[in-house]
Design an enzyme around this catalytic site. Structure first.
Site, short mmCIF file in Angstrom:
data_model
loop_
_atom_site.label_atom_id
_atom_site.label_comp_id
_atom_site.label_asym_id
_atom_site.label_seq_id
_atom_site.Cartn_x
_atom_site.Cartn_y
_atom_site.Cartn_z
N TYR A 154 0.78 -1.29 -0.44
CA TYR A 154 -0.35 -0.24 -0.21
C TYR A 154 0.83 1.03 -0.18
CZ TYR A 154 -3.77 3.63 1.70
OH TYR A 154 -3.92 4.92 1.89
N LYS A 197 -10.78 0.27 10.52
CA LYS A 197 -9.48 0.76 11.02
C LYS A 197 -9.27 0.12 12.54
CE LYS A 197 -8.05 3.67 7.40
NZ LYS A 197 -7.75 5.01 6.27
N THR A 226 1.79 3.97 19.04
CA THR A 226 1.22 4.88 18.74
C THR A 226 1.06 5.03 17.83
OG1 THR A 226 3.31 5.86 18.67
CG2 THR A 226 2.73 5.74 21.23
#
Length: 330
Positions: A154, A197, A226
């Site tokens: 991607y 997501k 993170t």
């Protein structure tokens, strides 16, 4: 932002999450001539508006691009891609790479039709992996994409497509604009099925735990990785400003509010009014260890940056997913 568009606006990927919100925003700002295109059948679009010309076309094909642009299109927003959350990206690299055909064919068709402006939705996945190994990551600047080592599949497709936009501008005079999106979330998007997501997945899992009484949640990775997450309204605002001002970019369009996945779960648990026992799936896809958006350049160039705080955006997202899961659809 006032509507200064005298010609048609084409939104590619309009049946998807961001594309649907972009069409909604264009309508609300008074853009009268909108053509919306997506590969999915119309009934599968996340948002669809009857006062818009809606077409189901596969833009990997040049003739489909020619038909989508037609005559009179002055602005193109290319948000079309075969992608979704990390679970999909890590297991479908070939499909992600095939999206390069969309941008290639669409750029060529846009040039032939003398389109005025062309926006390409890139991604923070273009950034070099060696700059994202630590959860305490230094926020990523636009130049950190090189030397190139993006997310496999991607990320490479997005970086190559950015270069295509640059060279079509340099060689053929097509006005191209590139925004690098960072982890966009909000209502009217995927929240289950493997393409979702992290924010939507966590909302769904917390809601499932609350509805079933099974007070536990599985987290992909160790929870220390993170990210920054940008609410959809900020994404649309940044995109429209870049397009209106013809800012070539690439520019980060992302929040600079860094959180760990554990902290993301904390926020959603607080919104849901529940506390869950956590299990960690260390074999699941988790992406890079740390990623955040450096907004120095976008502040300098646009005098603006994403500002909707994560808690506020998650409240709206949680409420929408809860209504979807319980049948209380608006």
């Amino acid at each position: 932002m006032a509507n200064r568009t005298s010609s048609d606006v084409l939104v590619c990927g309009a049946g998807g999450f961001i594309g649907g919100w972009l069409v909604r925003d264009l309508r609300s700002k008074g853009v009268m001539k909108i053509r919306a295109v997506d590969r999915k059948p119309l009934e599968e679009w996340y948002q669809r508006f009857e006062d818009v010309e809606n077409l189901s076309l596969d833009l990997q094909d040049r003739e489909a691009c020619n038909r989508a642009i037609g005559s009179g299109v002055g602005e193109i927003y290319n948000l079309a891609a075969d992608m979704d959350g990390m679970g999909f990206i890590e297991h479908n690299k070939g499909l992600c790479m095939l999206s390069v055909l969309i941008n290639t064919q669409l750029l060529a068709a846009a040039r032939a039709a003398a389109v005025e402006k062309y926006f390409f939705a890139s991604s923070a996945c273009v950034y070099a992996a060696d700059k994202q190994t630590d959860p305490n990551v230094t926020a990523l600047k636009e130049e950190d994409a090189y030397p190139a080592m993006p997310e496999d599949g991607y990320g490479w497709e997005k970086l190559f497509s950015e270069r295509m936009c640059r060279h079509f501008a340099e060689d053929f005079g097509l006005t191209t604009i590139v925004g690098r999106y960072h982890n966009v979330y909000g209502p009217h998007g995927t929240y289950d099925g493997g393409r979702e997501k992290a924010p939507a997945a966590i909302c769904r899992k917390v809601i499932e735990a609350k509805l079933t009484g099974k007070k536990e949640i599985e987290i992909w990775g160790d929870g220390h990785q993170t990210r920054s997450f940008m609410y959809i309204d900020d994404c649309i605002t940044g995109t429209r400003i870049m397009m209106e001002r013809k800012v070539a970019g690439p520019l980060n369009i992302g929040s600079s509010e860094l959180v760990s996945i554990n902290q993301l779960v904390d926020i959603v648990e607080e919104i849901g009014g529940v506390k869950l026992r956590r299990t960690y799936n260390l074999k699941a896809p988790k992406g890079v260890n740390g990623r955040n958006s450096d907004n120095t350049r976008i502040q300098k160039v646009l005098g603006w940056q994403p500002s909707i705080c994560l808690h506020d955006g998650l409240e709206k997202t949680y409420a929408w997913i809860y209504d979807e899961m319980t049948g209380r659809k608006s």
